[in-house]
Design an enzyme around this catalytic site. Sequence first.
Site, mmCIF file in Angstrom:
data_model
loop_
_atom_site.group_PDB
_atom_site.id
_atom_site.type_symbol
_atom_site.label_atom_id
_atom_site.label_comp_id
_atom_site.label_asym_id
_atom_site.label_seq_id
_atom_site.Cartn_x
_atom_site.Cartn_y
_atom_site.Cartn_z
ATOM 1 N N SER A 37 0.787 -1.242 -0.023
ATOM 2 C CA SER A 37 0.010 -0.119 -0.003
ATOM 3 C C SER A 37 0.864 1.242 -0.098
ATOM 4 C CB SER A 37 -0.958 -0.141 1.103
ATOM 5 O OG SER A 37 -1.937 1.091 1.158
ATOM 6 N N ASP B 16 -3.426 6.632 -3.445
ATOM 7 C CA ASP B 16 -2.170 6.068 -2.870
ATOM 8 C C ASP B 16 -1.622 4.926 -4.084
ATOM 9 O OD1 ASP B 16 -4.009 3.889 -2.258
ATOM 10 O OD2 ASP B 16 -2.869 3.310 -0.560
ATOM 11 N N ASP C 159 -1.608 1.661 -4.353
ATOM 12 C CA ASP C 159 -2.360 0.545 -4.761
ATOM 13 C C ASP C 159 -3.672 1.026 -4.957
ATOM 14 O OD1 ASP C 159 -2.933 0.745 -1.848
ATOM 15 O OD2 ASP C 159 -3.400 -1.432 -1.766
ATOM 16 N N ASP D 258 -6.144 2.096 -3.146
ATOM 17 C CA ASP D 258 -7.257 1.744 -2.197
ATOM 18 C C ASP D 258 -7.786 2.960 -1.457
ATOM 19 O OD1 ASP D 258 -5.211 1.590 -0.414
ATOM 20 O OD2 ASP D 258 -5.836 -0.293 0.340
#
Length: 574
Positions: free
Chosen positions: A159, A310, A312, A314
């Site tokens: 992440s 961000d 990734d 999510d």
Amino acid sequence: MRGTPDLLAAARAWRDQDPDPETRAELDALIADAEAGSTDARGATAIAALHSRFDSRLEFGTAGLRGELAAGPNRMNRVLVAQAAAGFAAYLLGREKNPSVVIGYDGRKNSQVFATDTAELMAGAGIRAIILPRLLPTPVLAFAVRHLGVSAGVMVTASHNPPNDNGYKVYLGGADEGSQIVPPADAEIEAQIQRVAATLLVPDLPRSTDYEVASESVLDEYVRRTAALVRHPDASPRFVYTALHGVGWETARRVFADAGFGEPVVVAEQIEPDAAFPTVAFPNPEEPGALDLSYATATAAGAELIIANDPDADRLAVAVPDAAGGWRRLSGNEVGWLLGWRAAERLQAAGEAVAAVGGDVATCVSGTLAASIVSSPALAEVARQYHLDYADTLTGFKWVSRVPDLAFGYEEALGYLVDPQKVRDKDGISAAVEFLSLVAELKAAGRTIDDHELDFAARFGAFASGQVSVRVTELADIPRIMARLRAHPPTHLGTVAVRAIDDFAEGIGGFPLSDILRIHLEDGSRVIVRPSGTEPKVKVYLDASSTEGSPAERIAAAQAAVDALDAAVRPLLA
């Protein structure tokens, strides 16, 4: 702490089963230096490095695995991932007769390698394994778990962690409906991983290349359903988009176009995946400086809005123009309560449609709004005024996504779930489309987000929030800080008396036992202290509200209360 001979033996055993030439070479160099002994400077440094890697092990928890890329059981590497995949396979085989799994990966170093290892080991264990066709956002993987009707999902991502980290995030299908794992599943999976690590060598684990590659239809359906969340705008705002060197752009671009928002101005330096994250010190849109290039791009383009995912994708961050000609990033709570208000309006409209053919509007409006306990109390007030159910959860979307009859959920760390029928995790792309739609509607009416926030304060009261984070160098400092607060709880914060303290370690309101302190003050303000679940930090969450005066005066009063709390709590963490 084990002696040097045992330490070296453990390092050699790990090296001998490691399929990665880079981490094998890393261990060879450390072992060679350590053999010189602790009286030699290089030897002492190498021994300390081996202790750091081998004295403990990354534990599989509700956040899966996450850590620095390097050799050894306390780092992320191909040996650890292989053990995790084999252990998770054993767990799934014990859970159902013919399990299946879909696997995704982002653009970080080794993400595709870890994903491929997982697919081969799952297939080798007799599990139907499907890997996404290329690097894609975490929400696409979370969607695929439900869309494909599989038993589980694995997303290889760290992440918004530092560049040299990677991670392993797990979802369960079936009765878990595609949510992330929660206890006791985490402990059961960890037990299987430990069994594999203790009894089997990685080269001996069965592998197979007989896994499937998902078709493009998975991504196509994610895009279609996400774009369909909103109606085509009458007046689309001019906006800037950044992927922060992550994997969001390809998917977000398609969604924006299909939803009618056209092509954004992009932050060119950050738009393509880059595992080095060269333009940011820390690839988290909450961190100071992370959006500086977005601000410069938006100013040059005369944009009205900044959308940031961000790495990734999510999480979502948004920024709007400020009165001084610069940019103001909205807090996660501000975005959360504005999107929650929007969800409540939609639910009320649906209830009114049902009531139109017979019934009372208040009883026809149904759905639950939810937020983590460290998020602002504002959403609960929205739910109250719209006659909706509301739920507080522990931190983490694994809890938010499991709330029954969920219509909208969020957590203050930039995570939002606006379409729980499609995905059961935070989704920075669908949230971006919802926020774009809100801005477009306001623009068509000649209004701005600033105007809308004044409307919110007029209707629900003004809410302000803040956060104090203390990063530690030794993880042992975290329990020491928490123990000190429990042993010597504050009686006042600044000039305001403490009314009560809830210790979640003792059991509060049906929540699982947790290392959380919630401090209630006499003026209605609130302070929550907890260790971070993903970083070596103690986090403190500050919340205050006001219903006195004009909307602008309410906002100023709530912010002043939070500023006073900020000054008062910092000495407690020193």
